[in-house]
Write a protein that holds these residues in place. Structure first.
Motif, PDB file in Angstrom:
ATOM      1  N   PRO A 114       0.820  -1.222   0.000  1.00 57.78           N
ATOM      2  CA  PRO A 114       0.000   0.000   0.000  1.00 57.78           C
ATOM      3  C   PRO A 114       0.852   1.269   0.000  1.00 57.78           C
ATOM      4  O   PRO A 114       0.531   2.244  -0.683  1.00 57.78           O
ATOM      5  CB  PRO A 114      -0.809  -0.100   1.299  1.00 57.78           C
ATOM      6  N   ALA A 115       1.947   1.253   0.732  1.00 58.05           N
ATOM      7  CA  ALA A 115       2.830   2.419   0.785  1.00 58.05           C
ATOM      8  C   ALA A 115       3.479   2.666  -0.568  1.00 58.05           C
ATOM      9  O   ALA A 115       3.645   3.816  -0.990  1.00 58.05           O
ATOM     10  CB  ALA A 115       3.892   2.217   1.863  1.00 58.05           C
ATOM     11  N   TRP A 116       3.853   1.595  -1.257  1.00 60.26           N
ATOM     12  CA  TRP A 116       4.477   1.718  -2.574  1.00 60.26           C
ATOM     13  C   TRP A 116       3.516   2.394  -3.548  1.00 60.26           C
ATOM     14  O   TRP A 116       3.895   3.332  -4.257  1.00 60.26           O
ATOM     15  CB  TRP A 116       4.865   0.329  -3.083  1.00 60.26           C
ATOM     16  N   SER A 117       2.271   1.947  -3.569  1.00 54.30           N
ATOM     17  CA  SER A 117       1.271   2.544  -4.457  1.00 54.30           C
ATOM     18  C   SER A 117       1.039   4.007  -4.116  1.00 54.30           C
ATOM     19  O   SER A 117       0.927   4.857  -5.008  1.00 54.30           O
ATOM     20  CB  SER A 117      -0.045   1.765  -4.358  1.00 54.30           C
ATOM     21  N   ALA A 118       0.969   4.302  -2.828  1.00 54.95           N
ATOM     22  CA  ALA A 118       0.751   5.685  -2.397  1.00 54.95           C
ATOM     23  C   ALA A 118       1.951   6.567  -2.752  1.00 54.95           C
ATOM     24  O   ALA A 118       1.771   7.719  -3.157  1.00 54.95           O
ATOM     25  CB  ALA A 118       0.476   5.731  -0.896  1.00 54.95           C
ATOM     26  N   LEU A 119       3.163   6.046  -2.616  1.00 58.68           N
ATOM     27  CA  LEU A 119       4.349   6.824  -2.980  1.00 58.68           C
ATOM     28  C   LEU A 119       4.361   7.171  -4.467  1.00 58.68           C
ATOM     29  O   LEU A 119       4.757   8.271  -4.855  1.00 58.68           O
ATOM     30  CB  LEU A 119       5.634   6.070  -2.629  1.00 58.68           C
ATOM     31  N   PHE A 120       3.923   6.240  -5.281  1.00 62.12           N
ATOM     32  CA  PHE A 120       3.858   6.515  -6.719  1.00 62.12           C
ATOM     33  C   PHE A 120       2.983   7.742  -6.965  1.00 62.12           C
ATOM     34  O   PHE A 120       3.356   8.655  -7.702  1.00 62.12           O
ATOM     35  CB  PHE A 120       3.324   5.311  -7.495  1.00 62.12           C
ATOM     36  N   VAL A 121       1.838   7.783  -6.327  1.00 63.80           N
ATOM     37  CA  VAL A 121       0.927   8.927  -6.474  1.00 63.80           C
ATOM     38  C   VAL A 121       1.552  10.178  -5.858  1.00 63.80           C
ATOM     39  O   VAL A 121       1.484  11.267  -6.434  1.00 63.80           O
ATOM     40  CB  VAL A 121      -0.448   8.616  -5.838  1.00 63.80           C
ATOM     41  N   ASP A 122       2.172  10.031  -4.684  1.00 64.55           N
ATOM     42  CA  ASP A 122       2.805  11.178  -4.018  1.00 64.55           C
ATOM     43  C   ASP A 122       3.892  11.822  -4.872  1.00 64.55           C
ATOM     44  O   ASP A 122       4.035  13.045  -4.897  1.00 64.55           O
ATOM     45  CB  ASP A 122       3.438  10.757  -2.688  1.00 64.55           C
ATOM     46  N   TYR A 123       4.681  11.002  -5.543  1.00 62.29           N
ATOM     47  CA  TYR A 123       5.805  11.504  -6.324  1.00 62.29           C
ATOM     48  C   TYR A 123       5.395  12.033  -7.701  1.00 62.29           C
ATOM     49  O   TYR A 123       6.018  12.936  -8.221  1.00 62.29           O
ATOM     50  CB  TYR A 123       6.833  10.396  -6.560  1.00 62.29           C
ATOM     51  N   CYS A 124       4.421  11.414  -8.316  1.00 63.60           N
ATOM     52  CA  CYS A 124       4.110  11.683  -9.715  1.00 63.60           C
ATOM     53  C   CYS A 124       3.305  12.974  -9.861  1.00 63.60           C
ATOM     54  O   CYS A 124       2.224  13.101  -9.292  1.00 63.60           O
ATOM     55  CB  CYS A 124       3.332  10.513 -10.303  1.00 63.60           C
ATOM     56  N   VAL A 176      19.262  -1.748  -1.626  1.00 66.60           N
ATOM     57  CA  VAL A 176      20.382  -0.858  -1.306  1.00 66.60           C
ATOM     58  C   VAL A 176      20.161   0.511  -1.955  1.00 66.60           C
ATOM     59  O   VAL A 176      20.359   1.556  -1.314  1.00 66.60           O
ATOM     60  CB  VAL A 176      21.733  -1.476  -1.750  1.00 66.60           C
ATOM     61  N   ILE A 177      19.744   0.519  -3.196  1.00 66.26           N
ATOM     62  CA  ILE A 177      19.441   1.790  -3.869  1.00 66.26           C
ATOM     63  C   ILE A 177      18.381   2.554  -3.083  1.00 66.26           C
ATOM     64  O   ILE A 177      18.520   3.747  -2.827  1.00 66.26           O
ATOM     65  CB  ILE A 177      18.984   1.549  -5.324  1.00 66.26           C
ATOM     66  N   ALA A 178      17.329   1.864  -2.685  1.00 68.76           N
ATOM     67  CA  ALA A 178      16.233   2.514  -1.959  1.00 68.76           C
ATOM     68  C   ALA A 178      16.676   3.026  -0.592  1.00 68.76           C
ATOM     69  O   ALA A 178      16.299   4.131  -0.195  1.00 68.76           O
ATOM     70  CB  ALA A 178      15.061   1.549  -1.813  1.00 68.76           C
ATOM     71  N   VAL A 179      17.459   2.247   0.125  1.00 68.59           N
ATOM     72  CA  VAL A 179      17.907   2.668   1.461  1.00 68.59           C
ATOM     73  C   VAL A 179      18.656   3.997   1.386  1.00 68.59           C
ATOM     74  O   VAL A 179      18.486   4.860   2.249  1.00 68.59           O
ATOM     75  CB  VAL A 179      18.782   1.570   2.115  1.00 68.59           C
ATOM     76  N   PHE A 180      19.471   4.167   0.357  1.00 69.02           N
ATOM     77  CA  PHE A 180      20.290   5.372   0.266  1.00 69.02           C
ATOM     78  C   PHE A 180      19.636   6.532  -0.481  1.00 69.02           C
ATOM     79  O   PHE A 180      20.126   7.660  -0.401  1.00 69.02           O
ATOM     80  CB  PHE A 180      21.646   5.046  -0.361  1.00 69.02           C
ATOM     81  N   THR A 181      18.544   6.273  -1.183  1.00 65.44           N
ATOM     82  CA  THR A 181      17.983   7.356  -2.006  1.00 65.44           C
ATOM     83  C   THR A 181      16.507   7.653  -1.768  1.00 65.44           C
ATOM     84  O   THR A 181      16.069   8.752  -2.073  1.00 65.44           O
ATOM     85  CB  THR A 181      18.161   7.051  -3.502  1.00 65.44           C
ATOM     86  N   LEU A 182      15.755   6.707  -1.267  1.00 65.88           N
ATOM     87  CA  LEU A 182      14.308   6.897  -1.138  1.00 65.88           C
ATOM     88  C   LEU A 182      13.996   7.754   0.080  1.00 65.88           C
ATOM     89  O   LEU A 182      14.464   7.477   1.187  1.00 65.88           O
ATOM     90  CB  LEU A 182      13.623   5.527  -1.024  1.00 65.88           C
ATOM     91  N   LYS A 183      13.235   8.793  -0.138  1.00 68.44           N
ATOM     92  CA  LYS A 183      12.850   9.714   0.935  1.00 68.44           C
ATOM     93  C   LYS A 183      11.352   9.981   0.851  1.00 68.44           C
ATOM     94  O   LYS A 183      10.752   9.898  -0.218  1.00 68.44           O
ATOM     95  CB  LYS A 183      13.582  11.062   0.784  1.00 68.44           C
ATOM     96  N   GLU A 184      10.781  10.333   1.997  1.00 66.79           N
ATOM     97  CA  GLU A 184       9.389  10.769   1.990  1.00 66.79           C
ATOM     98  C   GLU A 184       9.299  12.023   1.129  1.00 66.79           C
ATOM     99  O   GLU A 184      10.158  12.899   1.224  1.00 66.79           O
ATOM    100  CB  GLU A 184       8.896  11.090   3.408  1.00 66.79           C
ATOM    101  N   PRO A 185       8.293  12.127   0.289  1.00 67.47           N
ATOM    102  CA  PRO A 185       8.166  13.330  -0.536  1.00 67.47           C
ATOM    103  C   PRO A 185       7.968  14.573   0.329  1.00 67.47           C
ATOM    104  O   PRO A 185       7.202  14.539   1.289  1.00 67.47           O
ATOM    105  CB  PRO A 185       6.930  13.079  -1.389  1.00 67.47           C
ATOM    106  N   GLU A 186       8.692  15.633  -0.015  1.00 68.54           N
ATOM    107  CA  GLU A 186       8.513  16.884   0.724  1.00 68.54           C
ATOM    108  C   GLU A 186       7.141  17.483   0.441  1.00 68.54           C
ATOM    109  O   GLU A 186       6.482  17.986   1.345  1.00 68.54           O
ATOM    110  CB  GLU A 186       9.615  17.879   0.322  1.00 68.54           C
ATOM    111  N   ASN A 187       6.733  17.424  -0.806  1.00 70.84           N
ATOM    112  CA  ASN A 187       5.405  17.897  -1.210  1.00 70.84           C
ATOM    113  C   ASN A 187       4.698  16.753  -1.900  1.00 70.84           C
ATOM    114  O   ASN A 187       5.141  16.316  -2.970  1.00 70.84           O
ATOM    115  CB  ASN A 187       5.523  19.086  -2.159  1.00 70.84           C
ATOM    116  N   ARG A 188       3.639  16.293  -1.320  1.00 73.53           N
ATOM    117  CA  ARG A 188       2.870  15.212  -1.945  1.00 73.53           C
ATOM    118  C   ARG A 188       1.980  15.806  -3.021  1.00 73.53           C
ATOM    119  O   ARG A 188       1.324  16.809  -2.813  1.00 73.53           O
ATOM    120  CB  ARG A 188       2.014  14.489  -0.910  1.00 73.53           C
ATOM    121  N   GLU A 189       1.998  15.133  -4.170  1.00 72.59           N
ATOM    122  CA  GLU A 189       1.132  15.577  -5.251  1.00 72.59           C
ATOM    123  C   GLU A 189      -0.329  15.309  -4.860  1.00 72.59           C
ATOM    124  O   GLU A 189      -0.631  14.342  -4.181  1.00 72.59           O
ATOM    125  CB  GLU A 189       1.488  14.833  -6.542  1.00 72.59           C
ATOM    126  N   GLU A 190      -1.182  16.183  -5.308  1.00 74.62           N
ATOM    127  CA  GLU A 190      -2.618  16.032  -5.005  1.00 74.62           C
ATOM    128  C   GLU A 190      -3.295  15.247  -6.089  1.00 74.62           C
ATOM    129  O   GLU A 190      -2.923  15.191  -7.182  1.00 74.62           O
ATOM    130  CB  GLU A 190      -3.265  17.416  -4.870  1.00 74.62           C
TER     131      GLU A 190
END
Length: 190
Positions: A114-124, A176-190
Protein backbone atom coordinates in the motif's frame (compact mmCIF):
# COMPACT_ATOMS: atom_id res chain seq x y z
CA UNK A 1 12.23 13.03 -17.14
CA UNK A 2 14.38 15.98 -16.06
CA UNK A 3 11.47 17.47 -14.13
CA UNK A 4 11.18 14.38 -11.93
CA UNK A 5 12.67 14.54 -8.45
CA UNK A 6 15.74 12.49 -7.59
CA UNK A 7 13.78 10.39 -5.03
CA UNK A 8 11.13 9.65 -7.68
CA UNK A 9 13.81 8.54 -10.15
CA UNK A 10 15.34 6.32 -7.45
CA UNK A 11 11.87 5.00 -6.63
CA UNK A 12 11.31 4.07 -10.28
CA UNK A 13 14.76 2.47 -10.60
CA UNK A 14 14.20 0.32 -7.50
CA UNK A 15 10.69 -0.50 -8.71
CA UNK A 16 11.94 -1.65 -12.10
CA UNK A 17 14.67 -3.77 -10.50
CA UNK A 18 12.11 -5.41 -8.22
CA UNK A 19 9.80 -5.98 -11.19
CA UNK A 20 12.49 -7.96 -13.00
CA UNK A 21 13.15 -9.91 -9.80
CA UNK A 22 9.47 -10.72 -9.36
CA UNK A 23 9.29 -11.87 -12.95
CA UNK A 24 12.18 -14.24 -12.28
CA UNK A 25 10.50 -15.95 -9.35
CA UNK A 26 6.73 -15.47 -9.30
CA UNK A 27 5.72 -18.00 -11.97
CA UNK A 28 8.04 -20.63 -10.54
CA UNK A 29 6.86 -20.90 -6.93
CA UNK A 30 4.61 -23.76 -7.98
CA UNK A 31 7.34 -25.40 -10.07
CA UNK A 32 9.76 -25.32 -7.17
CA UNK A 33 7.15 -26.66 -4.74
CA UNK A 34 5.63 -29.40 -6.89
CA UNK A 35 8.61 -30.51 -8.96
CA UNK A 36 11.53 -29.54 -6.73
CA UNK A 37 10.12 -30.32 -3.28
CA UNK A 38 7.54 -32.81 -4.63
CA UNK A 39 4.44 -31.37 -2.94
CA UNK A 40 1.11 -32.56 -4.28
CA UNK A 41 -1.16 -30.24 -6.23
CA UNK A 42 -3.62 -30.18 -3.33
CA UNK A 43 -0.85 -29.24 -0.87
CA UNK A 44 0.20 -26.40 -3.15
CA UNK A 45 -3.43 -25.32 -3.55
CA UNK A 46 -3.82 -25.18 0.23
CA UNK A 47 -0.64 -23.11 0.58
CA UNK A 48 -1.81 -20.74 -2.14
CA UNK A 49 -5.14 -20.25 -0.35
CA UNK A 50 -3.34 -19.38 2.89
CA UNK A 51 -1.01 -17.04 1.02
CA UNK A 52 -3.97 -15.15 -0.45
CA UNK A 53 -5.60 -14.81 2.97
CA UNK A 54 -2.35 -13.60 4.53
CA UNK A 55 -1.88 -11.11 1.71
CA UNK A 56 -5.36 -9.61 2.07
CA UNK A 57 -5.17 -9.40 5.85
CA UNK A 58 -1.72 -7.78 5.79
CA UNK A 59 -2.73 -5.19 3.20
CA UNK A 60 -5.65 -4.12 5.37
CA UNK A 61 -3.51 -3.97 8.51
CA UNK A 62 -0.63 -1.89 7.10
CA UNK A 63 -2.41 0.62 4.87
CA UNK A 64 -3.45 2.98 7.67
CA UNK A 65 -0.21 2.88 9.65
CA UNK A 66 1.85 3.50 6.51
CA UNK A 67 -0.13 6.70 5.93
CA UNK A 68 0.36 7.81 9.53
CA UNK A 69 4.00 6.99 10.26
CA UNK A 70 5.54 7.29 6.82
CA UNK A 71 5.37 5.26 3.66
CA UNK A 72 9.10 4.91 3.10
CA UNK A 73 9.53 2.98 6.37
CA UNK A 74 7.08 0.33 5.18
CA UNK A 75 8.58 0.19 1.70
CA UNK A 76 12.09 -0.26 3.09
CA UNK A 77 10.94 -2.94 5.54
CA UNK A 78 9.46 -4.79 2.61
CA UNK A 79 12.44 -4.35 0.32
CA UNK A 80 14.97 -5.43 2.94
CA UNK A 81 13.05 -8.52 4.07
CA UNK A 82 11.90 -9.71 0.66
CA UNK A 83 15.26 -10.96 -0.68
CA UNK A 84 15.88 -12.83 2.57
CA UNK A 85 12.60 -14.71 2.17
CA UNK A 86 13.42 -15.55 -1.44
CA UNK A 87 16.69 -17.13 -0.39
CA UNK A 88 14.94 -19.02 2.40
CA UNK A 89 12.49 -20.44 -0.15
CA UNK A 90 15.34 -22.23 -1.89
CA UNK A 91 16.13 -24.10 1.34
CA UNK A 92 12.64 -25.43 1.98
CA UNK A 93 12.28 -29.15 1.84
CA UNK A 94 8.76 -30.12 2.83
CA UNK A 95 5.17 -29.01 3.11
CA UNK A 96 5.46 -27.06 6.37
CA UNK A 97 8.67 -25.27 5.36
CA UNK A 98 7.30 -24.31 1.92
CA UNK A 99 4.08 -23.05 3.54
CA UNK A 100 5.82 -20.96 6.20
CA UNK A 101 8.36 -19.41 3.85
CA UNK A 102 5.82 -18.80 1.07
CA UNK A 103 3.64 -16.93 3.59
CA UNK A 104 6.73 -15.01 4.77
CA UNK A 105 7.40 -13.95 1.16
CA UNK A 106 3.85 -12.67 0.91
CA UNK A 107 4.07 -10.82 4.21
CA UNK A 108 7.32 -9.18 3.09
CA UNK A 109 5.64 -8.01 -0.10
CA UNK A 110 2.35 -6.92 1.47
CA UNK A 111 3.96 -4.81 4.21
CA UNK A 112 5.17 -2.35 1.58
CA UNK A 113 2.51 -2.68 -1.09
CA UNK A 114 0.00 0.00 0.00
CA UNK A 115 2.83 2.42 0.79
CA UNK A 116 4.48 1.72 -2.57
CA UNK A 117 1.27 2.54 -4.46
CA UNK A 118 0.75 5.68 -2.40
CA UNK A 119 4.35 6.82 -2.98
CA UNK A 120 3.86 6.52 -6.72
CA UNK A 121 0.93 8.93 -6.47
CA UNK A 122 2.80 11.18 -4.02
CA UNK A 123 5.80 11.50 -6.32
CA UNK A 124 4.11 11.68 -9.71
CA UNK A 125 3.05 15.16 -10.86
CA UNK A 126 -0.71 15.11 -11.31
CA UNK A 127 -0.56 16.66 -14.78
CA UNK A 128 1.45 13.63 -15.96
CA UNK A 129 -0.04 10.90 -13.79
CA UNK A 130 -2.13 9.19 -16.48
CA UNK A 131 0.68 9.08 -19.01
CA UNK A 132 3.21 8.06 -16.39
CA UNK A 133 0.94 5.29 -15.12
CA UNK A 134 0.52 3.98 -18.68
CA UNK A 135 4.26 4.15 -19.34
CA UNK A 136 5.22 2.42 -16.11
CA UNK A 137 2.57 -0.26 -16.64
CA UNK A 138 4.07 -1.01 -20.05
CA UNK A 139 7.56 -1.08 -18.51
CA UNK A 140 6.40 -3.36 -15.68
CA UNK A 141 4.87 -5.78 -18.20
CA UNK A 142 8.00 -5.88 -20.32
CA UNK A 143 10.36 -6.27 -17.37
CA UNK A 144 8.18 -8.87 -15.66
CA UNK A 145 7.79 -10.83 -18.91
CA UNK A 146 11.54 -10.72 -19.53
CA UNK A 147 12.08 -11.95 -15.98
CA UNK A 148 9.64 -14.82 -16.63
CA UNK A 149 11.67 -15.95 -19.62
CA UNK A 150 15.00 -15.63 -17.81
CA UNK A 151 13.58 -17.48 -14.78
CA UNK A 152 12.61 -20.39 -17.02
CA UNK A 153 16.07 -20.48 -18.57
CA UNK A 154 17.62 -20.44 -15.09
CA UNK A 155 15.49 -23.39 -13.95
CA UNK A 156 16.40 -25.40 -17.04
CA UNK A 157 20.09 -24.57 -16.79
CA UNK A 158 20.76 -24.39 -13.04
CA UNK A 159 17.89 -26.00 -11.16
CA UNK A 160 14.69 -25.07 -9.36
CA UNK A 161 16.24 -22.65 -6.87
CA UNK A 162 18.20 -20.57 -9.41
CA UNK A 163 15.52 -18.00 -10.31
CA UNK A 164 14.91 -17.27 -6.62
CA UNK A 165 18.59 -16.78 -5.86
CA UNK A 166 19.07 -14.45 -8.83
CA UNK A 167 15.84 -12.62 -7.94
CA UNK A 168 17.11 -12.17 -4.37
CA UNK A 169 20.33 -10.63 -5.73
CA UNK A 170 18.32 -8.19 -7.85
CA UNK A 171 16.11 -7.37 -4.85
CA UNK A 172 19.13 -6.75 -2.67
CA UNK A 173 20.48 -4.28 -5.24
CA UNK A 174 17.10 -2.54 -5.40
CA UNK A 175 16.91 -2.42 -1.60
CA UNK A 176 20.38 -0.86 -1.31
CA UNK A 177 19.44 1.79 -3.87
CA UNK A 178 16.23 2.51 -1.96
CA UNK A 179 17.91 2.67 1.46
CA UNK A 180 20.29 5.37 0.27
CA UNK A 181 17.98 7.36 -2.01
CA UNK A 182 14.31 6.90 -1.14
CA UNK A 183 12.85 9.71 0.94
CA UNK A 184 9.39 10.77 1.99
CA UNK A 185 8.17 13.33 -0.54
CA UNK A 186 8.51 16.88 0.72
CA UNK A 187 5.41 17.90 -1.21
CA UNK A 188 2.87 15.21 -1.95
CA UNK A 189 1.13 15.58 -5.25
CA UNK A 190 -2.62 16.03 -5.01
Amino acid sequence: MDSLSRPFKAFLLADFIFTIALGLGDPYYVTYATEGVKLSASQWGFITSLVLLAHCATLLMVAGPSDRVGRVKFVLASMISWPVTYILYTYTGGFLAVMVVRIAITLSAAVGQPAWSALFVDYCPKEHRGRFNALTTVMWSMLYGGGNYIGGVLIQSYGFGAPFRVAAAFMAIGAVIAVFTLKEPENREE
